[in-house]
Design an enzyme around this catalytic site. Structure first.
Site, PDB file in Angstrom:
ATOM      1  N   LYS A   1       0.810  -1.216   0.000  1.00 48.04           N
ATOM      2  CA  LYS A   1       0.000   0.000   0.000  1.00 48.04           C
ATOM      3  C   LYS A   1       0.847   1.271   0.000  1.00 48.04           C
ATOM      4  O   LYS A   1       0.485   2.268  -0.621  1.00 48.04           O
ATOM      5  CB  LYS A   1      -0.945  -0.010   1.205  1.00 48.04           C
ATOM      6  CG  LYS A   1      -2.072  -1.024   1.112  1.00 48.04           C
ATOM      7  CD  LYS A   1      -2.991  -0.931   2.314  1.00 48.04           C
ATOM      8  CE  LYS A   1      -4.238  -1.793   2.143  1.00 48.04           C
ATOM      9  NZ  LYS A   1      -3.945  -3.209   2.062  1.00 48.04           N
TER      10      LYS A   1
ATOM     11  N   HIS B   1     -14.247  -3.901   8.924  1.00 48.06           N
ATOM     12  CA  HIS B   1     -13.583  -3.615   7.649  1.00 48.06           C
ATOM     13  C   HIS B   1     -13.796  -4.712   6.610  1.00 48.06           C
ATOM     14  O   HIS B   1     -13.082  -4.768   5.614  1.00 48.06           O
ATOM     15  CB  HIS B   1     -12.081  -3.372   7.850  1.00 48.06           C
ATOM     16  CG  HIS B   1     -11.768  -2.333   8.880  1.00 48.06           C
ATOM     17  ND1 HIS B   1     -12.085  -0.998   8.707  1.00 48.06           N
ATOM     18  CD2 HIS B   1     -11.195  -2.426  10.105  1.00 48.06           C
ATOM     19  CE1 HIS B   1     -11.696  -0.318   9.778  1.00 48.06           C
ATOM     20  NE2 HIS B   1     -11.171  -1.152  10.640  1.00 48.06           N
TER      21      HIS B   1
ATOM     22  N   ARG C   1      -7.043  -8.378  -8.958  1.00 46.77           N
ATOM     23  CA  ARG C   1      -7.712  -9.663  -9.152  1.00 46.77           C
ATOM     24  C   ARG C   1      -9.198  -9.416  -9.323  1.00 46.77           C
ATOM     25  O   ARG C   1      -9.655  -8.272  -9.268  1.00 46.77           O
ATOM     26  CB  ARG C   1      -7.488 -10.560  -7.927  1.00 46.77           C
ATOM     27  CG  ARG C   1      -7.885  -9.861  -6.617  1.00 46.77           C
ATOM     28  CD  ARG C   1      -7.852 -10.768  -5.425  1.00 46.77           C
ATOM     29  NE  ARG C   1      -7.954 -10.060  -4.169  1.00 46.77           N
ATOM     30  CZ  ARG C   1      -9.063  -9.572  -3.646  1.00 46.77           C
ATOM     31  NH1 ARG C   1     -10.212  -9.697  -4.285  1.00 46.77           N
ATOM     32  NH2 ARG C   1      -9.054  -8.962  -2.470  1.00 46.77           N
TER      33      ARG C   1
END
Length: 654
Positions: free
Chosen positions: A118, A237, A299
């Protein structure tokens, strides 16, 4: 590039079955791989060939890239589809597939590496002109340094595993005093899930919405987006409900977000299906300068069906075509969206107990009729076992309607028709969520479920009518061939059914003239008509006819009405009652003990953390249920325990 003739699916469950379905439609053969636990799994049954690759734990089967590639070679497959999860975003696996002379149905290893961490991805996005959330994305992982960065960013902050996904390794921290423990927990979970404990720190956006863009690129430099999905309905989350298009999405915001997503994909020469995820300011109307890049999933996403439903494209078929070297079949201005679609994820988990994952055998599994805008994607059947080794998702229900309200009503109906028993599920929770006033009005943000958790997970007490329905189901034949199946309840003048309870529940059923009287501990119920047809039980009370879904098993009766279900277990007088030890703490789910915080002799208060368990790659803190002194800690770090296993014994009061 030659056409793909046989695909090995390097995955299991629902997504493996999903890929097999499209491959069949394209005339392409398929190869399944399976572990010891999946010997009789649905994806193994559906594929043309299947290869055993190891033991049940993923580290001994589905994460072994060399065994998967060997299986592809032995079966003559010329391509590998990774699905999602497992090796789908592992660039080393992609390199190994190419080295073996096979086609990887997905992006290049370079694109996965660029977006896999990230911190590096956000730096790349800033360079490409894509807006990113303020935060620290550097390499320094010193805890004191990260705490200082959090103070400078300003609380609340979000700790995120840089190699993360699916909510793993992510912690919301609202005050400095909680930062150190949250960071340590996130790092442990990140190491366990991704083999990389490094984290980044970001400003937490108040009233955030999670909106993502589906992108598709080809080998000729073309990249398109297929509109957005709103995935704001989350807990811990993790996504619970997804929809497309996003509610109240202005066209200028859609265009700006789509352009940013395409720019992100082009920055890494992206090929195949991918998703660019944005965090969006939901405190007011959406605006073109109110969204920021979070990450790119290189993906296919779990929620891809809602995009398929509104655009009419088969994303798996597009993945295969791109992998064959074909150009995208459409340009951006040729893509249109029609109607509205929702997807809910049916999980084996206990919403009333912190959404802890559950295991068990699916004794009853009846899906709604897959027609009229209702789609079911699953990898299990009735009788299959939900094991502790894999993600506990049972199925995805997808509905499509001409508008949001129509689709939402259809989803509510589909959830009412869905019947599952044998392990605890979130079906009733989903039913409550889709009729929530805020959600129904499109007032969505990522905190809605947490704010309304108590209401959404509440289980209403049984009523006299519910008890009456259970008793009727117990004494009423369910076989449609029974000559009396659709007539009034005859037979014995007075019958008694006893269910387990504290105390046990005895219910009396009696037919007098044209009425059926049911006497329960909660009161008497009188039905003027009782009709049983298979799983449907129709009753008429005070001139009002209503329907319940009932299933009788050898152990009891399942009654499902108005979104809620309850299983009534038959009382067995020959069985000895069992009770847990006083002052004992047991495992709420099967899993591994990854940290032991307390020890024998410690004085603890209610709510104190005693140990940490891991299940389904998520951490769960085990806390003291009451004040007291620990007499014995019965587990150690590294132990694997079953649900109900004794963990801690407390000293008994003198």
């Amino acid at each position: 590039m030659s056409m793909i003739k046989k695909i090995l699916i390097a995955n299991r469950g629902e997504i493996a079955c999903r890929v097999i379905r499209t491959a069949r439609e394209l005339g392409i053969e398929t190869v399944a791989v399976y572990s010891d636990a999946d010997l009789n799994a649905m994806h193994v049954e559906l594929a043309d060939q299947a290869v055993h690759i190891g033991a049940a734990p993923v580290g001994e089967s589905y994460l072994l890239g060399d065994r998967i590639i060997d299986a592809a070679k032995r079966t003559g497959a010329d391509a590998i589809h990774p699905g999602y999860g497992f090796l789908s975003e592992n660039p080393d696996f992609v390199d190994a597939v190419a080295k073996a002379g096979l086609i990887f149905i997905g992006p290049s290893a370079d694109a996965i590496r660029a977006m896999g961490l990230k911190d590096k991805a956000k730096a790349l996005m800033e360079k490409a002109g894509v807006p990113v959330v303020p935060g620290y994305h550097g390499d320094n992982q010193d805890a004191n340094f990260l705490a200082k960065q959090a103070n400078e960013i300003g609380y609340p902050v979000l700790i995120k595993a840089r190699a993360g996904g699916g909510g793993k390794g992510m912690r919301l921290v609202e005050k400095p005093a909680d930062f150190a423990n949250a960071l340590a927990s996130a790092q442990r979970e990140a190491q366990s899930s991704f083999g990389d404990p490094a984290c980044l720190i970001e400003k937490f956006i108040q009233n955030p919405r999670h909106i993502e863009m589906q992108v598709m690129g080809d080998a000729h430099g073309n990249v398109i987006h297929l509109f957005e999905r709103d995935c704001s309905m989350q807990r811990r989350h993790q996504k619970v409900i997804e929809e497309a298009p996003a509610p109240d999405m202005p066209e200028d915001v859609r265009q700006a977000m789509g352009a940013a997503a395409v720019a992100a994909a082009k920055a890494v020469n992206y090929q195949g299906a991918g998703t660019v995820e944005f965090i969006v300011d939901g405190s007011g109307p959406l605006r073109p300068d109110g969204f920021w890049f979070m990450e790119m999933n290189t993906r296919l996403q779990v929620e891809h069906p809602v995009t398929e439903e509104i655009t009419g494209f088969d994303l798996v078929a597009m993945q295969i075509a791109v992998a064959e070297g074909q150009a995208l079949p459409v340009t951006q201005d040729q893509i249109t969206a029609t109607g509205h679609a929702f997807e809910v994820r049916l999980y084996a988990e206990d919403p009333s107990n912190g959404f802890l994952p559950a295991t068990g055998t699916l004794d009853i599994l009846v899906f709604p009729t897959a027609d009229n805008g209702v789609r079911v994607d699953t990898g299990v059947r009735q009788g299959d076992v939900i094991s502790p080794h894999y993600d506990p998702m049972i199925a995805k229900l997808i509905v499509t309607g001409p508008n949001r309200n129509a689709a939402l009503l259809k989803m509510s109906k589909a959830l009412e028709e869905l019947v599952v028993h044998g392990c605890v599920t979130n079906r009733a929770f989903l039913s409550a969520l889709v009729i929530d006033a805020d959600f129904a009005a499109g007032r969505v943000d990522t905190g809605l479920i947490d704010r309304k958790g108590a209401d959404l997970t509440a289980r209403p007490d049984p009523t006299a009518q519910t008890l009456a329905l259970a008793a009727l189901a117990a004494v009423r034949p369910a076989d449609a061939e029974d000559p009396f199946a659709n007539f009034r309840l005859w037979g014995a003048a007075r019958q008694v059914v006893t269910f387990e309870g504290d105390p046990n529940i005895s219910i009396f059923v009696e037919t007098i003239a044209s009425e059926t009287n049911v006497t329960t501990p909660l009161g008497e119920v009188t039905f003027s008509a009782v009709l049983r047809n298979g799983p449907e039980l129709w009753v008429e009370e005070n001139g009002v006819k209503s329907r319940a879904i009932v299933h009788k098993t050898g152990h009891g009766v399942l009654v499902q009405t108005a979104g809620h279900d309850r299983f009534f277990k038959f009382f067995d007088p020959s069985a000895s009652a069992s009770s847990g030890k006083a002052g004992a703490l047991t495992a709420p789910m099967p899993g591994n003990v990854i940290a032991v915080v307390a020890k024998a002799g410690d004085s603890v208060s209610e709510g104190d953390r005693l140990l940490v368990m891991e299940a389904m790659k998520m951490e769960h803190a085990i806390t003291a249920a009451q004040d007291g002194v620990i007499a014995e800690m019965l587990v150690s770090e590294g132990d694997q325990v079953e649900q109900g296993a004794l963990l801690v014994r407390m000293q008994e009061d003198e």
